[in-house]
Design an enzyme around this catalytic site. Structure first.
Site, mmCIF file in Angstrom:
data_model
loop_
_atom_site.group_PDB
_atom_site.id
_atom_site.type_symbol
_atom_site.label_atom_id
_atom_site.label_comp_id
_atom_site.label_asym_id
_atom_site.label_seq_id
_atom_site.Cartn_x
_atom_site.Cartn_y
_atom_site.Cartn_z
ATOM 1 C CG ASP A 182 4.229 -13.116 27.718
ATOM 2 O OD1 ASP A 182 3.486 -12.212 28.132
ATOM 3 O OD2 ASP A 182 5.006 -13.763 28.456
ATOM 4 C CD GLU A 266 -0.159 -8.676 28.948
ATOM 5 O OE1 GLU A 266 -0.819 -8.624 29.995
ATOM 6 O OE2 GLU A 266 0.810 -9.451 28.789
ATOM 7 C CB CYS A 319 -5.621 -23.772 30.950
ATOM 8 S SG CYS A 319 -5.275 -25.258 29.987
ATOM 9 C CB CYS A 322 -9.486 -26.717 29.457
ATOM 10 S SG CYS A 322 -8.649 -26.262 30.993
ATOM 11 C CB CYS A 338 -4.389 -27.140 33.377
ATOM 12 S SG CYS A 338 -6.147 -26.719 33.332
ATOM 13 C CB CYS A 341 -7.242 -30.127 30.494
ATOM 14 S SG CYS A 341 -6.042 -28.775 30.395
ATOM 15 C CG ASP A 348 7.633 -16.828 29.700
ATOM 16 O OD1 ASP A 348 6.935 -16.125 30.453
ATOM 17 O OD2 ASP A 348 8.836 -17.071 29.912
#
Length: 372
Positions: A182, A266, A319, A322, A338, A341, A348
Site C-alpha cells: 500500500d 492498488e 477489516c 472479519c 473494528c 471483531c 496501512d
C-alpha cells in the site's frame, strides 16, 4: 528476446557540442514548424495530415533557400522527429494524451538516430556528420548492437546516449513469497508483512537550497548571461533530486521483484490525485507512477506476477480479519478498532493485507482486478 534501453552519460568534444546544438535546434525547428502547419491546415480546411504529408512538407522546407541550414544535419533525426509527432497525435486522438505542444529551447533536447545515421564498432559510437566517436562512460557492456540511439541533453547541461538493444531476460527461480503493498506519503509503501519503507522526502531535503537558487534566478535580467548561469544552478538541483529519487525507486522495486513471486498493488489515478493543492507536492515527490511502472516491466522480465487492484477497492476501511467495512474513515485516522471483531488495525498494514487478499482472489477466481 526483449528490447531494453541502456542509458549512458558521455562528454562531447567542442566539435560535437556544436554539431549536437545544431541538430537539436533543427529538430526543434522542424517539429514546431510542422506542428504549426498541421494545426493551421486543420482549422482552415479541416484537412487531416499524416506522416507522409508531413515528410513531404519537410522535403519542401529543405529546398527553400532560407531553410538551407536543415541540410547541415542528419536527415534521419528530422524524420524521426516527425514520427514522434505522429505518435503524439495518435495518442491525442485516442484520448491518452493532450494536444501536442511546441518544443522549447530551455527544456530537454533530444534527437533519435537509426542504423543509417550512426555506427557502433568495437564499443565506440559514431554519429552522422562527426568523424570522432562519442566519449561514452560505459558502465556495462551492451548485450547486442543497438538498433537505435537517442542522444539527449537535459536542463542541467548533461549529455546522455540511450541505446536500444535486444537482450535475453532471465527468469528468476520461483518463490513461495507473496506480498501486498500500500503506497503512501509518510511511508513510500507498507507491505502486508508489516514492513514500512520511509519516504525520503527529497523535495523537502533540498527545499532550502532550491529556494535560494530560484530566488537568485528571479533577480537576474532576462536574456543575460548571469540568468543563464542561475538557471543552470536551479536545473542541477532538480536533476539531483530526480536522480536520487529514481535510484531509490529502482533499488526498492528490484528488491520486491527478487523476493516475491506475486506482488499485489492498488492501481492509482495519480493525475487526478495531484489536483489536491494541499497534497500535490507530496504526492509528486513520492513518484508512485514511476514506482508501479518499474514493478510492471521488471516483473515481466523476471517472470513474476504483478496484480493491480481496482482503485475503488476499500482497502483501508475493510477489516482484514472479519471483512467488516467502515462507512467512513478520515485520512488522519492511522489506527482504528473494528466494531465487529474488536481488532485494532494499523491503517496501512490493514490496507496492504486487504490488497494481497484481493489480488490472490483475483488470480484464483478471476475477480475484477487487472492482471499484468
Amino acid at each position: 528476446m526483449k528490447h531494453r534501453a541502456y542509458k549512458f552519460r558521455f562528454y562531447p568534444t567542442d566539435e560535437q557540442i556544436k554539431l549536437l546544438a545544431q541538430t537539436f535546434g533543427c529538430v526543434r525547428f522542424v517539429y514546431n514548424t510542422i506542428l504549426r502547419w498541421r494545426t493551421d491546415e486543420y482549422y482552415q480546411s479541416k484537412a487531416k495530415i499524416g506522416y507522409i504529408q508531413a515528410n513531404a512538407r519537410l522535403t519542401w522546407l529543405k529546398k527553400q533557400p532560407e531553410f538551407a541550414f536543415l541540410n547541415d544535419v542528419s536527415s534521419v533525426a528530422l524524420q524521426q522527429a516527425l514520427r514522434h509527432q505522429q505518435t503524439a497525435f495518435k495518442n491525442f486522438f485516442e484520448g491518452r494524451a493532450k494536444y501536442p505542444t511546441f518544443k522549447k529551447k530551455t527544456h530537454k533536447q533530444s534527437s533519435e538516430f537509426t542504423k543509417s545515421a550512426f555506427k557502433y564498432t568495437d564499443g565506440k559510437i559514431y554519429i552522422a556528420k562527426s568523424k570522432t566517436p562519442l566519449n561514452v562512460c560505459w558502465s556495462r557492456q551492451l548485450p547486442s548492437k543497438p538498433s537505435t540511439i537517442t542522444i539527449s541533453k537535459d536542463c542541467a547541461g548533461r549529455y546522455f546516449v540511450s541505446c536500444l538493444c535486444e537482450f535475453e531476460n532471465q527468469i528468476l527461480p520461483k518463490s513461495d513469497t507473496v506480498v501486498g503493498i500500500d503506497v503512501g506519503v509518510k511511508h513510500l509503501f507498507v507491505a502486508s508483512s508489516g514492513l514500512k519503507i520511509d519516504n525520503p522526502r527529497l523535495t523537502a531535503k533540498y527545499a532550502i537550497k532550491l529556494t535560494k537558487a530560484q530566488k537568485a534566478l528571479s533577480r537576474k535580467k532576462l536574456g543575460s548571461a548571469n540568468r543563464a548561469k542561475a538557471r543552470l544552478k536551479v536545473a542541477r538541483i532538480h536533476a539531483k533530486i530526480c536522480d536520487c529519487r529514481l535510484d531509490n525507486l529502482h533499488k526498492l522495486s528490484r528488491k520486491l521483484i527478487n523476493e516475491n513471486q506475486v506482488i499485489c498493488v492498488e492501481s492509482l489515478r495519480v493525475k487526478n490525485m495531484i489536483k489536491n493543492p494541499r497534497l500535490a507536492k507530496h504526492i509528486a515527490d513520492c513518484a508512485w507512477g514511476a514506482f508501479l511502472t518499474q514493478l510492471e516491466y521488471k516483473a515481466d522480465w523476471a517472470g513474476r506476477t504483478l496484480v493491480k487492484i481496482d482503485q475503488f477497492f476499500p482497502s483501508s476501511k475493510r477489516c482484514c480479519n472479519c471483512g467488516f467495512t467502515l462507512p467512513f474513515l478520515s485520512l488522519d485516522t492511522r489506527h482504528w478498532d473494528c466494531p465487529e471483531c474488536k481488532t485494532t488495525h494499523d491503517r496501512d498494514i490493514n490496507a496492504a493485507k486487504n490488497i494481497l487478499t484481493a489480488g490472490l482472489a483475483g488470480l484464483a477466481f478471476g475477480e475484477n482486478v487487472s492482471l499484468v
